[in-house]
Design an enzyme around this catalytic site. Structure first.
Site, short mmCIF file in Angstrom:
data_model
loop_
_atom_site.label_atom_id
_atom_site.label_comp_id
_atom_site.label_asym_id
_atom_site.label_seq_id
_atom_site.Cartn_x
_atom_site.Cartn_y
_atom_site.Cartn_z
CG ASP A 35 17.08 13.24 45.43
OD1 ASP A 35 15.97 13.03 44.92
OD2 ASP A 35 18.01 12.42 45.39
CG ASP A 36 12.72 12.41 46.66
OD1 ASP A 36 12.76 12.61 45.43
OD2 ASP A 36 12.76 11.27 47.17
CB CYS A 75 15.30 10.69 40.70
SG CYS A 75 14.74 10.64 42.42
CG HIS A 138 19.39 8.97 39.39
ND1 HIS A 138 18.18 9.26 39.97
CD2 HIS A 138 19.54 7.62 39.44
CE1 HIS A 138 17.61 8.12 40.36
NE2 HIS A 138 18.42 7.12 40.05
CG ASP A 285 14.59 15.18 42.27
OD1 ASP A 285 13.90 15.55 43.24
OD2 ASP A 285 15.16 14.07 42.23
CG ASN A 286 10.98 13.84 42.49
OD1 ASN A 286 11.88 13.24 41.90
ND2 ASN A 286 10.79 13.71 43.79
#
Length: 449
Positions: A35-36, A75, A138, A285-286
């Protein structure tokens, strides 16, 4: 049936002649989604402190993808794209869409993944897979969007990441679930110390993964594990044993714990004797959230900007494929890949075909991973109401604004950038980019030559 089909298919392929003797066993699938986490956060991608020995070893034993992209720099849309194999603009999760929007926080957003979408775990069930999600879902928090209604058999985690604390009946802290039962909330039953960053969540998520793998190995049941933990999303956390151990501060502590956890998952697969029958893919995810930097955000390496933008820093992700006995060690690929490809690739591993009743944007990466091929992807685009970009070969163009109004900003900036991009592009790239702007942005192609 699915296993037999897969055995036949590989029997006809150049790498699978020895499998022609009988049906191939179903391949377990483990997708590790951070995540990030930024492109430049791993030693294998050039991070100078080299504090990710397990992930670097994973890359040395498998294949490193240098040109791997998410489908959105946010996300929820990127996760929806991974699990459906479809661009966010198709699956209902592009920015500010009234149907689903981004699902930033469950308290604010009422939408979620549409029933019309077919998710990867739903399809894997057809091949006899048992599916588990650990961590962040999410894709909607209301009952109709629950992961167990969309193909997963088990869930330990949350509908969102650990925003908060809120500590209010009007805006309560984010819940954590075991399957259908809420077992607590972040900050209350699952402690996160905002002053020190201490939390035991990654260790809980690690143990869940190890236990699930052991259970499935004992039952001889093929499995899909979607390990989507949120430790590198601000506010960053790590367990006590990792706090203060990194040269990169608290964020580095979290990355070190993730690295240690991935190493333990891979070692567990090896100790159980199923590593050669388990495909593992690691990505994010990004891009890193620069708004959280420097203490709470990661590194996007040499790339511009980060999360929430369609520039390289927001879209290009670290990516590693690992499958001992199948992937040649030390491979490096320049294939233009995407999280959407994990959908098609996973189906291929299970001997399944993608759905034929809808547009699938992901491609099967197995020829790339197993044979070192490059699959032509002449144009790769991503679009929401606010964030748009297209890549044609080495060239890329953007339309980036936080407004929904095309008229408000006018076409001048887009057309100016387009001219600069097109000047350096070849004929094939120019045609692809012109088509993009004509169809997606409403610009006349004659304006941008």
């Amino acid at each position: 049936m699915a296993s037999a089909a897969r055995g036949l298919r590989w029997a006809l392929g150049p790498l699978g002649l020895c499998w022609a003797l009988g049906p191939a066993a179903a391949t377990n699938i483990v997708l590790l989604l951070m995540d990030d986490m930024g492109w430049g956060d791993l030693g294998a991608f050039g991070e100078p402190s080299k504090e990710t020995p397990n992930l670097d070893q994973m890359a040395a034993e498998g294949m490193l993808f240098l040109d791997f992209y998410t489908a959105s720099p946010l996300c929820s849309p990127s996760r929806a794209a991974l699990l459906t194999g479809r661009l966010p603009v198709r699956n209902g999760f592009y920015t500010t869409n009234g149907h689903a929007r981004n699902a930033y926080t469950p308290q604010d957003i009422v939408g979620g993944i549409p029933d019309s979408e077919l998710l990867l775990p739903e399809l894997l069930k057809k091949a006899g897979y048992t599916n588990k999600i650990i961590g962040k879902w999410h894709l909607g928090h209301r009952p109709q969007f629950h992961p167990l209604k969309h193909g997963f058999d088990e869930w330990f985690g949350s509908p969102n990441c650990h925003f908060g604390p809120y500590n209010s009946t009007e805006r309560p802290n984010i819940p954590i679930y075991r399957d259908w039962e809420m077992v607590g909330r972040y900050y209350e039953d699952f402690k996160i110390d905002l002053k020190t960053g201490e939390a035991n969540l990654t260790q809980l998520y690690l143990q869940e993964a190890l236990d699930f793998i052991s259970k499935q190995q004992a039952s001889q049941q093929p499995f899909f594990l979607y390990w989507a933990i949120d430790a590198t999303h601000a506010p960053v956390y790590a367990s006590k044993q990792f706090l203060g151990t990194s040269q990169r501060g608290l964020y580095g502590d979290a990355v070190r714990e993730i690295d240690d956890s991935v190493g333990k998952i891979l070692k567990h697969l090896q100790q159980l004797g199923i590593s050669e029958n388990t495909f593992v893919f690691f990505t994010s995810d990004n891009g890193a959230a620069l708004i959280s930097a420097p203490k709470q955000g990661g590194s996007n390496g040499p790339f511009l900007c980060g999360k929430q933008t369609t520039f390289e820093g927001g879209m290009r992700e670290p990516a590693i494929a690992w499958w001992p006995g199948h992937i040649p060690a030390g491979g490096v690929s320049h294939q233009l890949g995407s999280v959407m490809d994990l959908f098609s690739t996973s189906l291929s591993l299970a001997g399944l075909q993608p759905p034929s009743d809808r547009q699938i944007d992901g491609i099967d990466l197995l020829p790339v991973i197993l044979q070192g091929k490059l699959i032509d992807r002449p144009i790769f685009y991503y679009r929401g109401n606010e964030l748009m970009a297209v890549r044609a070969g080495l060239y890329k163009a953007h339309y980036w604004t936080w407004s929904n109004s095309w008229e408000e900003h006018g076409k001048t900036a887009v057309l100016q950038e387009s001219k600069l991009v097109l000047q350096g592009a070849g004929r094939k790239g120019k045609l692809a980019l012109e088509m993009f702007f004509m169809l997606c942005l409403g610009a006349n192609s004659t304006q941008i030559k």
